[in-house]
Design a protein around this motif. Structure first.
Motif, PDB file in Angstrom:
ATOM      1  N   VAL A 163     -62.855 -11.327  12.022  1.00 37.72           N
ATOM      2  CA  VAL A 163     -61.738 -11.876  11.255  1.00 37.72           C
ATOM      3  C   VAL A 163     -61.822 -11.416   9.807  1.00 37.72           C
ATOM      4  CG1 VAL A 163     -60.657 -14.010  10.452  1.00 37.72           C
ATOM      5  CG2 VAL A 163     -61.596 -13.867  12.776  1.00 37.72           C
ATOM      6  N   ARG A 164     -60.676 -11.002   9.274  1.00 32.53           N
ATOM      7  CA  ARG A 164     -60.578 -10.612   7.873  1.00 32.53           C
ATOM      8  C   ARG A 164     -59.800 -11.684   7.118  1.00 32.53           C
ATOM      9  NH1 ARG A 164     -57.225  -7.405   4.267  1.00 32.53           N
ATOM     10  NH2 ARG A 164     -55.560  -7.332   5.806  1.00 32.53           N
ATOM     11  N   VAL A 165     -60.190 -11.905   5.882  1.00 33.91           N
ATOM     12  CA  VAL A 165     -59.449 -12.827   5.024  1.00 33.91           C
ATOM     13  C   VAL A 165     -59.003 -12.070   3.787  1.00 33.91           C
ATOM     14  CG1 VAL A 165     -60.575 -14.924   5.839  1.00 33.91           C
ATOM     15  CG2 VAL A 165     -61.603 -13.632   3.980  1.00 33.91           C
ATOM     16  N   LEU A 166     -57.923 -12.542   3.176  1.00 37.05           N
ATOM     17  CA  LEU A 166     -57.375 -11.849   2.018  1.00 37.05           C
ATOM     18  C   LEU A 166     -58.303 -11.978   0.821  1.00 37.05           C
ATOM     19  CD1 LEU A 166     -53.641 -12.914   2.236  1.00 37.05           C
ATOM     20  CD2 LEU A 166     -54.705 -10.821   3.079  1.00 37.05           C
ATOM     21  N   LEU A 167     -58.386 -10.894   0.062  1.00 38.07           N
ATOM     22  CA  LEU A 167     -59.229 -10.882  -1.122  1.00 38.07           C
ATOM     23  C   LEU A 167     -58.445 -10.349  -2.305  1.00 38.07           C
ATOM     24  CD1 LEU A 167     -62.465  -9.385   0.420  1.00 38.07           C
ATOM     25  CD2 LEU A 167     -62.141 -11.733  -0.321  1.00 38.07           C
ATOM     26  N   THR A 168     -58.741 -10.863  -3.457  1.00 34.24           N
ATOM     27  CA  THR A 168     -58.101 -10.361  -4.662  1.00 34.24           C
ATOM     28  C   THR A 168     -58.665  -8.987  -5.004  1.00 34.24           C
ATOM     29  OG1 THR A 168     -57.870 -12.590  -5.487  1.00 34.24           O
ATOM     30  CG2 THR A 168     -57.694 -10.816  -7.103  1.00 34.24           C
ATOM     31  N   PRO A 169     -57.818  -7.997  -5.287  1.00 33.11           N
ATOM     32  CA  PRO A 169     -58.333  -6.702  -5.742  1.00 33.11           C
ATOM     33  C   PRO A 169     -59.212  -6.872  -6.967  1.00 33.11           C
ATOM     34  CG  PRO A 169     -55.974  -6.578  -5.270  1.00 33.11           C
ATOM     35  CD  PRO A 169     -56.353  -8.029  -5.198  1.00 33.11           C
ATOM     36  N   ASN A 170     -60.238  -6.040  -7.095  1.00 33.13           N
ATOM     37  CA  ASN A 170     -61.168  -6.150  -8.225  1.00 33.13           C
ATOM     38  C   ASN A 170     -60.452  -6.151  -9.566  1.00 33.13           C
ATOM     39  OD1 ASN A 170     -63.338  -6.243  -6.508  1.00 33.13           O
ATOM     40  ND2 ASN A 170     -63.783  -4.056  -6.641  1.00 33.13           N
ATOM     41  N   ALA A 171     -59.360  -5.386  -9.645  1.00 32.89           N
ATOM     42  CA  ALA A 171     -58.662  -5.273 -10.918  1.00 32.89           C
ATOM     43  C   ALA A 171     -58.030  -6.587 -11.363  1.00 32.89           C
ATOM     44  CB  ALA A 171     -57.581  -4.192 -10.822  1.00 32.89           C
TER      45      ALA A 171
END
Length: 408
Positions: free
Chosen positions: A194-202
């Protein structure tokens, strides 16, 4: 200035004179004592369903300059990598009602009967989503895994191929082999975790000002597969899948199987596995990583370990809530303790600017002495139309090690 880990566009292995194939239908590129596992998150199977195309894999081609033209061929991939035993694909994005695409994949991996080169046949098995509440996006073309097996190996060694009853999102296929010839009894698991949404590093410096569900995906719901009732979040489901898969592995160990678990784990294990850094935000992502590490790599409880740490413990079949881990081996890190290597290269960035090792091939500790090689092919050409690069592990099973194991 952003540090880049740019790779050359040359396909690995580089073009070279191919070894001659035997006169038999099945070439002698792999003896029966050997096993080669390839795994690749292809991010959609459609680009791979054409006839063999060599121009895409031209070392002089700027692969990222024409992303819409990115094409590939499953047969080309299998041929280029010397006909591996199995190829596990994740995120094939095939609707469960799309029999035409399933049939196209089955045809794409077969040898041409009129081809005189004696190339081997392959068979393809699918697990596609049936969950009407949690797998609805893009016309239900989400998730899905496909396990492609050399037909001679399937005929000789495979007992059955099955899904698991605790997942309806099309994330797991298990190939169970017989204790036969040089091979022990194996369970080869194709996994798309399962993948969860992540904030881009920027965007991390601005995370406090973003809506919470845009920051960490924690609020994205997971629904009961029967009633549609919200029962938690995708983060909760990710850790539940960790638990359920670990329990499945314990059952397989108890039934005498050695396990090879390959696929997109959607977790980078440590700072060594992320460039330019490991994602440590949000906190839920760190909890997911710690849970994955504890369940799959931590050593079994002290009273379950024998004097020989390559012998699997015999846990109780219902002990899936135990904090004790499975003590599995990360093939790449086992053979390359300090080497950099990454499998996820987002297409939105310059190749090598940001990358993570989230795809892995893991195995039971009892199989570690049979592991001979592990790695990934990290070039824009090898990534092809996906955002992941393929990885592999090779094994050599020696019957002399198992003469007393009671095999056939």
């Amino acid at each position: 200035m952003v540090q880049s880990k740019m790779k050359t566009a040359e396909i690995t292995p580089p073009p070279s004179k191919r070894r001659k194939l035997s006169e038999s239908r099945h070439p002698a590129v792999m003896s029966f004592q050997d096993l080669t596992v390839y795994s690749w998150n292809v991010n959609g199977i459609q680009p791979f369903l054409q006839r063999s195309i060599t121009s895409f894999f031209d070392a002089n081609r700027e692969s990222d300059s024409q992303p819409d033209a990115a094409k590939a061929s499953l047969r080309d991939f299998l041929r280029r990598h010397d006909w591996p035993t199995v190829l596990f694909l994740q995120e094939v994005k095939v609707s469960p009602e799309d029999a035409a695409t399933v049939g196209a994949v089955e045809r794409a991996v077969r040898a041409n009967p009129s081809d005189m080169s004696s190339e081997p046949d392959y068979v393809a098995y699918f697990c596609l989503p049936s969950d009407k509440f949690n797998a609805r996006g893009f016309g239900r073309k989400v998730y899905g895994v496909c396990s492609i097996i050399r037909k001679d190996i399937a005929d000789e060694h495979v007992e059955r191929v099955r899904a698991v009853d605790w997942d309806q999102e099309g994330r797991f296929l298990i190939v169970e082999t017989k204790d036969h010839g040089h091979w022990p009894k194996l369970a080869l698991i194709n996994a798309y975790m399962v993948r969860v949404l992540l904030t881009p590093n920027a965007l991390l410096p601005f995370a406090d000002s973003l809506p919470r569900n845009k920051v960490n995906g924690t609020d994205n719901p997971y629904k009961n597969t029967v009633t549609g009732e919200v029962t938690g979040t995708r983060h909760d489901r990710k850790r539940e899948v960790h638990r359920l898969l670990a329990a499945e592995c314990r059952e397989l160990h108890a039934d005498g199987f050695g396990i090879i678990l390959a696929g997109d784990m959607n977790v980078a294990r440590s700072a060594q596995d992320g460039h330019p850094n490991l994602r440590v935000f949000p906190a839920q992502h760190c909890l997911n990583r710690a849970d994955f590490e504890a369940r799959f790599f931590s050593k079994p409880a002290i009273n379950e370990v024998s004097d020989d740490d390559t012998v699997e413990p015999e846990p109780k079949r219902d002990d899936d809530r135990s904090a004790a881990g499975l003590g599995m081996i990360d093939t790449f890190r086992h053979l390359h303790p300090i080497k950099e290597g990454y499998t996820y290269y987002p297409r939105s960035k310059v190749f090598g600017e940001s990358c993570d090792r989230v795809d892995m091939i893991m195995l039971s500790a009892s199989l570690k002495d049979e592991l001979t090689e592990a790695g990934m092919h990290e070039t824009p050409g090898d990534r092809g139309p996906s955002d992941h690069c393929p990885l592999f592990a090779r094994f050599a099973f020696r019957r002399s090690n198992r003469d007393d194991a009671g095999g056939e």
